[in-house]
Write an enzyme that holds these catalytic residues in place. Structure first.
Site, mmCIF file in Angstrom:
data_model
loop_
_atom_site.group_PDB
_atom_site.id
_atom_site.type_symbol
_atom_site.label_atom_id
_atom_site.label_comp_id
_atom_site.label_asym_id
_atom_site.label_seq_id
_atom_site.Cartn_x
_atom_site.Cartn_y
_atom_site.Cartn_z
ATOM 1 N N SER A 16 11.876 -17.798 -106.321
ATOM 2 C CA SER A 16 12.923 -16.651 -106.601
ATOM 3 C C SER A 16 13.705 -17.343 -108.102
ATOM 4 C CB SER A 16 13.896 -16.486 -105.602
ATOM 5 O OG SER A 16 14.715 -17.714 -105.360
ATOM 6 N N LYS A 64 21.399 -20.460 -112.136
ATOM 7 C CA LYS A 64 20.756 -19.285 -111.347
ATOM 8 C C LYS A 64 21.999 -18.545 -110.728
ATOM 9 C CE LYS A 64 17.613 -18.492 -107.397
ATOM 10 N NZ LYS A 64 16.721 -19.416 -106.381
ATOM 11 N N SER A 82 11.678 -21.993 -104.127
ATOM 12 C CA SER A 82 12.099 -21.382 -105.079
ATOM 13 C C SER A 82 12.384 -21.873 -106.331
ATOM 14 C CB SER A 82 13.452 -20.542 -104.724
ATOM 15 O OG SER A 82 12.805 -19.277 -103.902
#
Lengths: 468, 481
Positions: free
Chosen positions: B152, B77, B176
């Site tokens: 997210s 990420k 997330s």
């Protein structure tokens, strides 16, 4: 009645590293922005790594100031935007829900007055802004983050001072105490700073910030008291506000109200878990704490019969007391103390000179032994001292090299006296008529021997020659 | 080459010589080339991936000591730092930020010989639930490109689901990792707070967030956890896990285990598909020998409000450093004084981040902290004691990971409050610090549904056993992309 309170910041420069990273706590020797890392400049993704030694040093300070020290402490974020603050928040401490900072509720005795210490907290120093025009080199305003993250202890007093003079005495005691603890070097530029707050009878409290030195603090306090008194006399209300010390004009100036109303939105710094300082840690700290200045002084007076004032001077300075502690023996302590306070202090009167001086405790005891055994005179000792500080050479070598050994051989002095009696006929006649002028002749002998002649023996010999 | 494989199967195949690391890496990169134009899981790719693979192949062929990873491809990420690579947080304000250091998790992975494929998309600074708040455009759901992938960590989830890598690291502040795992049908684990180092993870709400593995299987999740979990000198909040082997005994089953079905998360607001799936999952757990009972946690209705209050406060502080002074983007300072300059520079933040910074300036401020921030902290501690109490009677607490299935783009982005409620079932694990995992459970109308299992602190091993047991009851279709 005038009430003054203080907020003192002192860097823990004796620590190896900064409060939350491994950069050097002593940032002073670096080129701008060369003592920085992702943590102390707050790069995205970096996390603070608490320096436990800093917690211990701060706890020692709290203990030395007779504070209560809690079992565990927490850190808080103080949120505000400023260019010298890399994260735009400062990691500090707060005592909102009881004692969570390293210490609180202590005191210091200043002469006959007890000055209460409200709280002591550990926090990070910000960077430094070098403003446009500060020197020829600075054409634009620049920020140097070398200092950012230096461990800083904030000490807040109650408004217990009644005069700027009391403040000065307190700051001297405090800075000696911090130095004696071995955690700070208050003499270093910018290592110890103080802000003050002042109120007079019937007036509001006014805080003064931006004070560069202790000397300026005293001036600022004087100015502020006078300003408030003149307002009071004219029935003008003294507003509760923050004022800045204007170093150029030597006055305090009202700050913009915006700064006063700043809301720091304090909340727990969760990147640093609560720090336990258990009883055994505190016991160990207490045990390892150096002897306090007052107990040292007491010991010197009681054990060696040293005059309290002399004992006080030696005890309150880490450098002198270290020299003394390693030099004295039962029989010469008093002499060494006197030599220190009469001669050594005169030569080594600044921190810088202390650092450069090569004198050791052995030199001191050797010197006293030489004086007491009449190997040299006090005068020669003074000359030898200067040389010792410069070269650090062995005392025996210095005496030989500089030809400082005392002349106590009677025949040698006698020969000299005969010569002087020939050269100074009038003085000899004077001395016979008025014995109080005999010192002139003694002085002549000293002059010729460069102070090396044993003064007692010289006097004896002159007297007997006059009676011949 | 079949890219829809697990890490463990991949390692077997590399060891037996079925294919080389380079071959698999090349195929993965080709897959990215083929599909990522549509999916947009990645924000940047690792240019030296093939080279990294070759080095690992060489180690294998020369019999040199080789790490546990055997070169499996993993994406990271884009809020986790790797030296020399852009770490943007999908924000314009960090568009050109090149990290000068590597996060602990990536360090640990690299020490075990993995191939990093690239950095994945996210909602700006990890604030969002759909990746629609990425400053560089949304990620699409590989199951249906018209649907959101969750967030997210939407890029991470999509990259795994679309076979653009075998695993990914996401971060989970309020769901997330688990939310996009559920939306994309992958396994997503949010570990106990402090189990995984956050050093190098760009903070959003540091008191509750954790990095977590996103994988195709539960075993892979355990495998990754073995590599990245454990105390780290660079993160004072990490805790000692005594080097637990999470893979060992993972097939032990859940016979006689007690499962609590969280009432507040399973009654209202569930879509009928999710409600049905939940009932079936309960039956599956019972068929595995566990007992299931309802448990009530009365503080749950207040958790989303508390969550947004706490995270906004921390975000306001954590994001204060982006003032464009030490790093940032070109912005002429002439004509500005300090305050107006930083105000101007900070207009580069997107709408969701701006919303939370504003909220974060308000809820902890003098005069309002008592009404909002301190109250939120009270909810947090009350919830924690309720959950701790529940774990006296239960080994696991379950609920669907999200109350609804993936939805279309644009459907909810203009309705922040509805979006926030998507977090309803996930924030409890963050507020209490407990581990929770989302397991792919069903695909209905071509869209995934995930089940969430929450365990007690540091009970990841047992949690993964239960997740493996549930996984073994499922039979899911392959992604249609």
């Amino acid at each position: 009645m005038t009430k003054i309170g203080l907020e003192i910041h002192c860097q823990l420069t004796k620590l190896e590293s900064k409060l939350f990273c491994s950069c050097k706590a002593n940032y002073r020797e670096f080129e701008p922005n060369h003592n920085i890392c992702p943590i102390c400049i707050g790069l995205p993704g970096s996390l603070p790594r608490l320096n436990r030694k800093a917690v211990e040093s701060a706890t020692s300070i709290a203990m030395a100031l007779s504070c209560e020290t809690p079992e565990k402490i927490a850190f808080f974020r103080k949120n505000y935007f400023y260019p010298d603050s890399p994260k735009n928040f400062q990691i500090t401490q707060l005592n909102v829900y009881g004692n969570m900072s390293v210490g609180g509720e202590g005191y210091v005795n200043v002469e006959d007055k007890k000055i209460k210490i409200r709280r002591i907290q550990l926090e990070e120093d910000p960077g430094r802004i070098i403003y446009e025009g500060a020197s020829e080199r600075t054409k634009i305003t620049l920020v140097d983050y070398n200092r950012a993250g230096t461990p800083l202890v904030e000490i807040v007093t109650d408004p217990d001072f009644e005069s700027p003079r009391q403040v000065r005495v307190f700051l001297n005691i405090l800075s000696d105490l911090l130095e004696n603890l071995g955690v700070a070097e208050p003499g270093l530029e910018g290592a110890m700073r103080a802000d003050g707050n002042v109120s007079i009878e019937g007036g509001n409290k006014v805080e003064i910030k931006n004070i560069g030195s202790f000397h300026d603090l005293e001036k600022a306090l004087h100015f502020e008291i006078t300003r408030q008194q003149s307002l009071f006399e004219r029935d003008i209300e003294i507003a509760q506000e923050t004022r800045h010390w204007d170093d150029r004009r030597k006055i305090t100036v009202s700050s913009r109200s915006k700064e006063e109303d700043q809301d720091y939105r304090y909340f727990l710094e969760n990147d640093i878990p609560w720090v336990k300082i258990d009883q055994s840690t505190r016991d160990a700290l207490k045990e390892n704490m150096p002897e306090s200045i007052s107990s040292k002084k007491e010991r010197y007076v009681e054990k060696f019969d040293i005059a309290p004032q002399v004992a006080g001077i030696i005890a309150s300075d880490r450098y002198y007391s270290k020299l003394f502690e390693n030099a004295y023996s039962e029989h010469n302590a008093k002499d060494i103390a006197n030599l220190l306070t009469t001669d050594v202090i005169g030569f080594i009167d600044t921190k810088e000179k202390q650092q450069n001086s090569k004198i050791t405790s052995k030199h001191l005891s050797d010197l006293i032994d030489a004086i007491n055994s009449k190997t040299i005179t006090r005068n020669s000792a003074k000359i030898a001292l200067q040389e010792i500080m410069k070269s650090g050479n062995d005392m025996k070598d210095i005496l030989q090299e500089m030809d400082l050994g005392q002349v106590s051989d009677s025949s040698e002095i006698d020969t000299l006296i005969s010569q002087i009696f020939k050269d100074e006929k009038q003085a000899v006649i004077d001395a016979k008529e008025r014995p109080e002028t005999i010192n002139f002749l003694v002085g002549k002998v000293m002059q010729k021997t460069k102070g090396k002649a044993d003064p007692v023996k010289t006097l004896e010999l002159i007297k007997s020659k006059l009676n011949q | 080459m079949n890219l829809n494989t697990s890490i463990l199967k991949y390692i077997e195949d590399v060891k037996s010589g079925t294919f080389t690391v380079e071959e698999f890496t090349a195929a993965t990169l080709q897959r990215i080339k083929d599909v990522d134009g549509d999916v947009h899981a990645y924000l940047s790719l690792n240019d030296s991936a093939i080279n990294d693979a070759k080095i690992i192949d060489k180690k294998i062929s020369s019999g040199e000591k080789i790490g546990r990873g055997y070169g499996f491809p993993i994406s990271i990420k884009d809020n986790i730092c790797i030296t020399g690579t852009k770490t943007t947080c999908a924000s314009k304000i960090l568009e050109n930020f090149i990290a000068p250091y590597t996060s602990t998790v990536v360090n640990r992975l690299q020490n075990e010989d993995v191939v990093i494929t690239g950095k994945t998309n996210l909602d700006e600074f990890a604030m969002g639930l759909t990746t629609e708040f990425s400053a560089f455009g949304p990620t699409k759901n590989p199951w249906n490109l018209k649907y959101v992938p969750g967030g997210s960590s939407g890029g991470s989830a999509a990259s795994v689901a679309a076979n653009e890598c075998l695993a990914s690291l996401g971060s989970d502040t309020g769901g997330s990792v688990r939310n996009p795992a559920s939306f994309c049908s992958v396994v997503g684990l949010k570990p106990t707070y402090g189990l995984i180092s956050r050093y190098g993870l760009i903070s959003y709400a540091n008191s509750i967030e954790q990095i977590g593995p996103m994988t195709k299987t539960v075993k892979d999740s355990a495998f990754l956890l073995n590599i990245i979990a454990g105390q780290d000198a660079n993160d004072d909040t990490t805790i000692n896990n005594n080097n637990v082997n999470y893979l060992e005994n993972i097939e032990d089953g859940i016979e006689d285990k007690r499962i609590g079905i969280i009432k507040e998360m399973t009654i209202d607001g569930l879509s009928s598909e999710v409600a049905t799936a939940t009932k079936d999952a309960i039956k599956d757990f019972e068929s595995l020998g566990a007992s299931c009972d309802e448990v009530t946690l009365p503080t749950i209705p207040y958790t989303v409000a508390a969550y947004y209050t706490i995270t906004s406060t921390e975000a306001g502080s954590n994001l204060a450093r982006y003032d464009n002074i030490r790093y940032g983007y070109e912005l002429e300072s002439e004509g500005y004084e300090y305050n107006s300059y930083i105000s101007k520079s900070r207009t580069k933040f997107g709408p969701e981040v701006t919303r939370r910074i504003i909220l974060g300036g308000f809820v902890p401020s003098a005069g309002y902290a008592g009404k909002y921030f301190l109250k939120a902290l009270k909810v947090k501690s009350k919830l924690t004691s309720e959950v701790n109490k529940a774990f006296e009677n239960f080994d696991y607490l379950i609920a669907p990971t999200t109350p609804v299935q993936p939805f279309r783009f644009g459907e909810k982005i203009d309705d922040p409050v509805t979006l926030m409620l998507l977090d309803y079932n996930t924030v409890t694990a963050n507020l209490t610090g407990k581990p929770a995992i989302s397991v792919p459970y069903r695909v209905v109308n071509g869209l995934p549904i995930g089940m969430q299992i929450m365990g007690n602190s540091l009970e990841e091993k047992s949690l993964l056993q239960s997740a493996y047991a549930l996984e073994s009851k499922t039979n899911l279709p392959a992604v249609p992309l």
